[in-house]
Design a protein around this motif. Sequence first.
Motif, PDB file in Angstrom:
ATOM      1  N   ALA A 368       0.828  -1.205   0.000  1.00 15.27           N
ATOM      2  CA  ALA A 368       0.000   0.000   0.000  1.00 15.27           C
ATOM      3  C   ALA A 368       0.861   1.253   0.000  1.00 15.27           C
ATOM      4  N   LYS A 369       1.963   1.204   0.720  1.00 16.49           N
ATOM      5  CA  LYS A 369       2.885   2.335   0.758  1.00 16.49           C
ATOM      6  C   LYS A 369       3.455   2.607  -0.632  1.00 16.49           C
ATOM      7  N   GLY A 370       3.826   1.547  -1.331  1.00 14.74           N
ATOM      8  CA  GLY A 370       4.357   1.705  -2.680  1.00 14.74           C
ATOM      9  C   GLY A 370       3.335   2.327  -3.620  1.00 14.74           C
ATOM     10  N   LEU A 371       2.067   1.912  -3.508  1.00 17.73           N
ATOM     11  CA  LEU A 371       1.023   2.461  -4.366  1.00 17.73           C
ATOM     12  C   LEU A 371       0.768   3.933  -4.062  1.00 17.73           C
ATOM     13  N   ARG A 372       0.741   4.294  -2.775  1.00 15.02           N
ATOM     14  CA  ARG A 372       0.526   5.698  -2.420  1.00 15.02           C
ATOM     15  C   ARG A 372       1.683   6.565  -2.896  1.00 15.02           C
ATOM     16  N   LEU A 373       2.890   6.033  -2.773  1.00 12.09           N
ATOM     17  CA  LEU A 373       4.070   6.796  -3.182  1.00 12.09           C
ATOM     18  C   LEU A 373       4.081   7.015  -4.689  1.00 12.09           C
ATOM     19  N   LEU A 430       2.237  -3.140  -8.378  1.00  9.42           N
ATOM     20  CA  LEU A 430       1.245  -4.121  -7.942  1.00  9.42           C
ATOM     21  C   LEU A 430       1.443  -5.496  -8.576  1.00  9.42           C
ATOM     22  N   GLN A 431       1.727  -5.534  -9.858  1.00 12.08           N
ATOM     23  CA  GLN A 431       1.787  -6.809 -10.563  1.00 12.08           C
ATOM     24  C   GLN A 431       2.812  -7.789  -9.988  1.00 12.08           C
ATOM     25  N   ALA A 477      -4.028   3.412 -23.202  1.00 11.83           N
ATOM     26  CA  ALA A 477      -4.209   4.035 -21.891  1.00 11.83           C
ATOM     27  C   ALA A 477      -5.418   3.464 -21.154  1.00 11.83           C
ATOM     28  N   ILE A 478      -6.513   3.290 -21.858  1.00 12.03           N
ATOM     29  CA  ILE A 478      -7.719   2.731 -21.228  1.00 12.03           C
ATOM     30  C   ILE A 478      -7.483   1.277 -20.826  1.00 12.03           C
ATOM     31  N   GLY A 479      -6.743   0.542 -21.654  1.00  7.84           N
ATOM     32  CA  GLY A 479      -6.386  -0.829 -21.298  1.00  7.84           C
ATOM     33  C   GLY A 479      -5.572  -0.892 -20.017  1.00  7.84           C
ATOM     34  N   LEU A 480      -4.662   0.058 -19.827  1.00  4.66           N
ATOM     35  CA  LEU A 480      -3.868   0.118 -18.597  1.00  4.66           C
ATOM     36  C   LEU A 480      -4.752   0.362 -17.383  1.00  4.66           C
ATOM     37  N   SER A 481      -5.730   1.242 -17.526  1.00  2.57           N
ATOM     38  CA  SER A 481      -6.617   1.524 -16.392  1.00  2.57           C
ATOM     39  C   SER A 481      -7.426   0.285 -16.009  1.00  2.57           C
ATOM     40  N   THR A 486      -8.513  -4.084 -12.146  1.00  2.56           N
ATOM     41  CA  THR A 486      -8.773  -5.512 -11.932  1.00  2.56           C
ATOM     42  C   THR A 486      -7.758  -6.120 -10.971  1.00  2.56           C
ATOM     43  N   LEU A 487      -6.481  -5.826 -11.179  1.00  2.00           N
ATOM     44  CA  LEU A 487      -5.441  -6.347 -10.295  1.00  2.00           C
ATOM     45  C   LEU A 487      -5.620  -5.841  -8.862  1.00  2.00           C
ATOM     46  N   TYR A 488      -5.969  -4.568  -8.732  1.00  2.00           N
ATOM     47  CA  TYR A 488      -6.150  -4.000  -7.400  1.00  2.00           C
ATOM     48  C   TYR A 488      -7.297  -4.692  -6.665  1.00  2.00           C
ATOM     49  N   GLY A 489      -8.398  -4.930  -7.383  1.00  2.00           N
ATOM     50  CA  GLY A 489      -9.527  -5.622  -6.760  1.00  2.00           C
ATOM     51  C   GLY A 489      -9.155  -7.020  -6.311  1.00  2.00           C
ATOM     52  N   CYS A 490      -8.394  -7.740  -7.132  1.00  2.00           N
ATOM     53  CA  CYS A 490      -7.969  -9.096  -6.763  1.00  2.00           C
ATOM     54  C   CYS A 490      -7.031  -9.088  -5.561  1.00  2.00           C
TER      55      CYS A 490
END
Length: 581
Positions: A368-373, A430-431, A477-481, A486-490
């Motif tokens: 979570a720290k990495g994502l916020r940063l 995240l990945q 860009a939309i594909g990246l979003s 999806t990854l975040y939800g999982c």
Amino acid sequence: MKDAIPSGPVGQASGLPALKPASAEGKPEACPTGEKGSKPEACTTAQKPDSASQARSTGVVSIAILCSRVLGLVRDQMLNGFFGSAFTGIFTAAFRTPNMLRDLFAEGALSTAFVTTFSKKMKTEGDEAAWVLGRKMISLSIWFMSIVAIAGVLLSPIIFRILTPGLSEEAKVLGIWLAQIMYPFIALVSVTALVMGMLNSKKVFFIPAVASAFFNLGCIVGGVVIAWFIDPGFRNGHVSEKGLTGFAIGTLIGGVLQLAVQLPALHRVGFRFRFDFGCKDPAVKEVLHLMWPSMLAASGTQVAVLLNTIFATFTAGHEKSLAWLGNAQRLQQLPLGLFGVAVATVTLPMLSRLATEGMTPAFRSALAKGLRLVLFLTLPCAVGLTLLAHEIISVIFEHGKFTAVDVQNTAAPLQAYAFGLIFYAAIKVLQPAFYTINRRFIPMMVSIGVIAFTATVNSITVFVFHWDHTALAWATAIGLSLNFLTLYGCMRKFASGLETRSLVQALIKLIVGIAVMSAVCLVAKYTIMADWSHLNFMLRCAGLGVSISVAAVAYFAVTKMLQVEEAGEFLSLLGRRFGKK
């Protein structure tokens, strides 16, 4: 299915040890919570050094990568200025496949799988066992990637024609020749990725990061020198496509320098190389086992770029569209490399070590720290690139044969890529976390879905609506979003939460800072930079530099005032870099 979202406890479902209290070895359990949710002072104090160390290491890597990205811009400036968009587009297409293999395999799947396994082995079995794994993987990589490089050289006539079906035959012949020269680059960079992974696992971040600068330096110096010798027109200021051969050879020179500069540091941390082809080692099998789903997972963005190359040749710009998209991506890669890759580089070894203890609060906190940063650092970059796209591209690229028309055609896709930048950088963090918790198939399945989405959208926009190359950038860009969400939800499901409330609270504060920063950019755009076409180069640089500097100061000041944790850490890091207490 093994990788389906589990219904039971996270630790057990993931195949990792379930969350445990303090062990006999003295590993502390998660920080207890006192009355009203307060944490004991000792526990809070113990967590702060890790957070500060993560931010400090990120800063070191960011500074090193900055050198590389700036030199990369210089290289692209020279290509566009010397040869124009058409020849630069052909060069970009020729380097596309070797470069994609680098991002997808060497610095993507191989690096992620190796660092994950190497870090765990170093923690559980010690350095010597990890060095053995390093020797085996380098030996295997040299052997296998040399075969890939040779195959690439032999099959270039087929591969290049498949990737550029809309180009003229003359352009294809030149592109095939350049691709054949550059294919051996993949063998060099695969070994470089392993060396970089070992150094990062030993918490040596600066040398591997700055090594990329030597790659670009080799491309620039080697390219210019060789082009000067083989192209008489280059010496007289009348360059031709012959000079591109020099820059293709310069790519190989850069690959050698990037590897060579890291070897002394690897020797200092204790690694000694000798060939070892013991591929039946369980650790080697684990790396290979992690690699292929990792490679497919990382392929979403890379295949999208590859599809863009194919579809771009059918747009009105043809080979010029390849250069316009490539230049826009280069500018996207600058903040991505500075912040997204930097945060991921520092976070992955940490997550790999923490994952050996299960899905602990420390693991969730680090991720979570990495994502916020990465959100704190990339959000202002994305907004700045969007608002000042035309001015930035003009200052950097509008020289020599790169015209105002090229600027306009590069600015539009840059704004699309700027939107995708935030998600791309977050995916970088995240990945890899999925591989550390043995959930490697989730990113792979998501990536396949993104590839299908991008291919479908590209086909419709190019062949049905006949839109230009900008539509291709928006599809990416939309594909990246979609990939990130999806990854975040999982991961949030697997980790039983991912401090989402803290992320949303930080985002709200960041939006306030972004609003102030945007106001500064817009005021500057319509005042000191309003008469852009009539300003000379120095006035353009001064106006743009002042605008970006004031906007950055405004953003950091507002986020600091709103007590955004990452703002305080980042500014403290800058203070220490300049000798302040």
